[in-house]
Each structure stands twice: as structure tokens, then as C-alpha cells.
Write a protein that holds these residues in place. Sequence first.
Motif, mmCIF file in Angstrom:
data_model
loop_
_atom_site.group_PDB
_atom_site.id
_atom_site.type_symbol
_atom_site.label_atom_id
_atom_site.label_comp_id
_atom_site.label_asym_id
_atom_site.label_seq_id
_atom_site.Cartn_x
_atom_site.Cartn_y
_atom_site.Cartn_z
ATOM 1 N N SER A 44 0.845 -1.192 0.000
ATOM 2 C CA SER A 44 0.000 0.000 0.000
ATOM 3 C C SER A 44 0.883 1.245 0.000
ATOM 4 O O SER A 44 2.090 1.155 0.243
ATOM 5 C CB SER A 44 -0.875 -0.004 1.250
ATOM 6 N N ALA A 46 1.075 3.317 2.296
ATOM 7 C CA ALA A 46 1.661 3.360 3.648
ATOM 8 C C ALA A 46 2.879 2.441 3.748
ATOM 9 O O ALA A 46 3.839 2.758 4.460
ATOM 10 C CB ALA A 46 0.620 2.980 4.689
ATOM 11 N N ASP A 47 2.860 1.313 3.036
ATOM 12 C CA ASP A 47 4.016 0.409 3.042
ATOM 13 C C ASP A 47 5.232 1.079 2.410
ATOM 14 O O ASP A 47 6.360 0.920 2.882
ATOM 15 C CB ASP A 47 3.704 -0.888 2.285
ATOM 16 N N VAL A 49 5.805 4.330 2.323
ATOM 17 C CA VAL A 49 6.270 5.332 3.289
ATOM 18 C C VAL A 49 7.082 4.636 4.385
ATOM 19 O O VAL A 49 8.141 5.115 4.794
ATOM 20 C CB VAL A 49 5.081 6.119 3.887
ATOM 21 N N HIS A 50 6.588 3.487 4.837
ATOM 22 C CA HIS A 50 7.296 2.719 5.861
ATOM 23 C C HIS A 50 8.667 2.277 5.341
ATOM 24 O O HIS A 50 9.674 2.381 6.053
ATOM 25 C CB HIS A 50 6.458 1.509 6.284
#
Length: 123
Positions: A44, A46-47, A49-50
Motif C-alpha cells: 500500500s 503506507a508500506d 512510506v514505511h
Amino acid sequence: MQHINPTRMGSCAKALAPAAMAMCMSMAAGHASAQGAEIFKDLSPADYVHGETLIKQHQCTECHARKMNGDGAAIYRPDGRINSAPLLRGMVEQCNSTLNLQLWPEDVNAVAGVLNRDHYKFK
């Protein structure tokens, strides 16, 4: 399973250790190669960004710059030995293991996904 202390290994075993590691990596990559870049399809935003956060936190770019005489991006050679998404993920896992970063498999996927997006672009 008995743990082998590398300082007590004979010269033959020490010479074979890198070959054994390469064989294990190629077997794992061969098993995963059927997946190709599909291993990143479930990441995703968010992944990603992580993954970017982990790259900064563990100073991957700075480490690679030291290895490549100042140009950290020079380590990412899409035409080099990393020629598939599973091999890319395997190299991130190798850094994780070698440097004892203690990343979870999901973290390794996120970092590899960022590297694929920004440098390798495997489909």
C-alpha cells in the motif's frame, strides 16, 4: 541442529561457506522467481512510506555510499546481478541478516518495494 562456530571451521569449510550461501540464495530466488514483481503488488502507499522510513532509519544510502566510494545510488545497477524482483528482495534480506537489522519480512518487502519503485522498476 548443531550451531557451527565459524572460528572453529576448517579452511575447506570456510572456503565453501560463501558458495553455500550463494546456493541457498539462488534456490530461494528460483523458488520465488515465478512471482516476479508480483511480490510487491500488495504494498500500500503506507508500506512505501514505511520502507522509505526504514531506509532512512537504518542509513542504507550512507552505507551504500561508503561501499561505492561516495555514490550511494551507484549500488543500484538494474543491469547488474540483481535482475529480478525476488533477487532484489533477497539482497535486502541479506543486508537485514548481515547487519542484524532485525527487520520483519513485511519490512523487507517494504524496503525492496521502494528500491524497485525508485531504481529497478521490475514488472
